[in-house]
Design an enzyme around this catalytic site. Structure first.
Site, mmCIF file in Angstrom:
data_model
loop_
_atom_site.group_PDB
_atom_site.id
_atom_site.type_symbol
_atom_site.label_atom_id
_atom_site.label_comp_id
_atom_site.label_asym_id
_atom_site.label_seq_id
_atom_site.Cartn_x
_atom_site.Cartn_y
_atom_site.Cartn_z
ATOM 1 N N GLN A 75 0.824 -1.216 0.000
ATOM 2 C CA GLN A 75 0.000 0.000 0.000
ATOM 3 C C GLN A 75 0.857 1.264 0.000
ATOM 4 O OE1 GLN A 75 -3.147 0.600 -0.507
ATOM 5 N NE2 GLN A 75 -3.733 -1.538 -0.735
ATOM 6 N N SER A 76 1.962 1.219 -0.703
ATOM 7 C CA SER A 76 2.865 2.372 -0.742
ATOM 8 C C SER A 76 2.233 3.567 -1.463
ATOM 9 C CB SER A 76 4.157 1.975 -1.454
ATOM 10 O OG SER A 76 4.915 3.127 -1.771
ATOM 11 N N ASN A 77 2.148 4.680 -0.765
ATOM 12 C CA ASN A 77 1.704 5.929 -1.393
ATOM 13 C C ASN A 77 2.785 6.478 -2.324
ATOM 14 O OD1 ASN A 77 -0.856 6.373 0.161
ATOM 15 N ND2 ASN A 77 0.595 6.302 1.870
#
Ligand SMILES: *Cc1c(COP(=O)(O)O)cnc(C)c1O
Length: 332
Positions: A75-77
């Site tokens: 879930q890396s922004n």
């Protein structure tokens, strides 16, 4: 200090707003609270990585890259903002994502940021938690070079001295904005993970001789490693910006709010995300800003941030992550 000599591509909507949080200020009964809206940097949902990417991609384009490779958690922004920037700049994008967070439901790998990575046209490589991101990226870069491609590789969070220049710029922007508003602030609260945001802010505020204390909230459950990373990167960033050194005593990383680790929800995070939403209409995220807001509430409660203080909370974005944590908010 000199930012102008660094190659930069304009990607962010700047300046981001600086807004009072009046209802939250009243509810917490203490310091005056403001929020710097770096969730509103504008690129594909926004967030703090866009400022870093302006300098990272400026350098990559100057070096004639045709592909960017970066990495992060599922879930890396940062991965999402990199994919969007690459699309805008006509670069190919490859994302090395590791399953770093244990115990997440299947939705975690189907929605939120990773859904947007695919939508934005990135090639996504999913790896187990223990995958060595730097080595995996080096392998991909080597394979691409053999095909005649010219990859640029950015580490986790884009946290190099070049990337952190984006937050030197943010410090200048914040100080100018506050001056225009007649606002005198003495604390900045920011989530600290790969350290570039915190390090850049510190280098910028130090260069301006600004007295505010930057409190980085550890979200990794590794505050000592975080402190060392911020100190080292702040020094490298100051050198890159031709700015004065950051005194080691200026590096504050606050422990105690990360819970069992990166991306693992805490009750305090859930409560803080709800309170910010219901008091201010402000959407925080479960991994970074929710824990940073929980810390701000805790530090006010304990008196470590005194009632007469004025605090700027740096909202670093991360909204898509909320959708990957629906289970944490199911009890509404
Ligand atoms: C990456 C990220 C952070 C942490 O910033 P670092 O520069 O990695 O310390 C905070 N908030 C959000 C939403 C992020 O995506």
């Amino acid at each position: 200090m000199n930012l102008a000599r660094h190659p930069r591509v304009r990607l962010a909507h700047l300046p981001t707003p600086l807004e009072p949080m009046e209802r939250l200020t009243r509810a917490l009964g203490g310091p005056r609270l403001w929020v710097k809206r770096d969730d509103q940097t504008g690129l594909a949902g926004g967030g703090n990585k866009t400022r870093k990417l302006e300098f990272l991609l400026g350098r990559a384009l100057a070096e004639d890259a045709d592909t960017v490779i970066t990495c992060g958690g599922v879930q890396s922004n940062h991965a999402r903002q990199t994919a969007a920037a690459a699309a805008r700049l006509d670069l190919a994008c490859e994302l090395v994502l590791t399953r770093k967070v244990p115990g997440r439901p299947p939705a975690y790998e189907a929605t939120g940021n990773v859904q947007l990575d695919h939508l934005l046209g990135a090639r996504v490589h999913l790896h187990p938690a223990e995958g060595d991101r730097a080595a995996l990226m080096a392998d991909r870069a080597e394979a691409l070079r053999r095909q005649g491609r010219r990859p640029a590789v950015f580490p986790t969070g884009g946290s190099t001295a070049v990337g952190a220049l984006g937050y030197v710029g943010a410090a200048l922007e914040l100080v100018a904005q506050a001056a225009d508003l007649g606002l005198v602030f003495d604390h900045v609260v920011v989530p600290t993970s790969s350290a570039g945001t915190h390090a850049g802010l510190l280098a910028g505020l130090t260069a301006l001789n600004h007295p505010a204390r930057v409190l980085g909230i550890d979200v990794e459950a590794e505050p000592e490693a975080g402190r060392a990373a911020v100190a080292e990167l702040a020094a490298a960033t100051a050198a890159e910006a031709d700015a004065p050194d950051v005194p080691p005593g200026a590096v504050h990383v606050v422990p105690g709010y990360a819970g069992d680790g990166y991306g693992i929800p805490t009750d305090e995070m859930v409560a803080a995300v709800r309170q910010a939403a219901r008091a201010e209409g402000l959407l925080l995220d479960p991994v970074y800003n929710g824990k940073a807001m929980a810390a701000l509430i805790g530090l006010i409660g304990s008196g470590e941030i005194p009632p007469e203080a004025t605090v700027v909370f740096l909202h670093t974005g991360g909204l898509p992550g909320l959708f990957a944590y629906g289970d944490s908010f199911a009890d509404r």
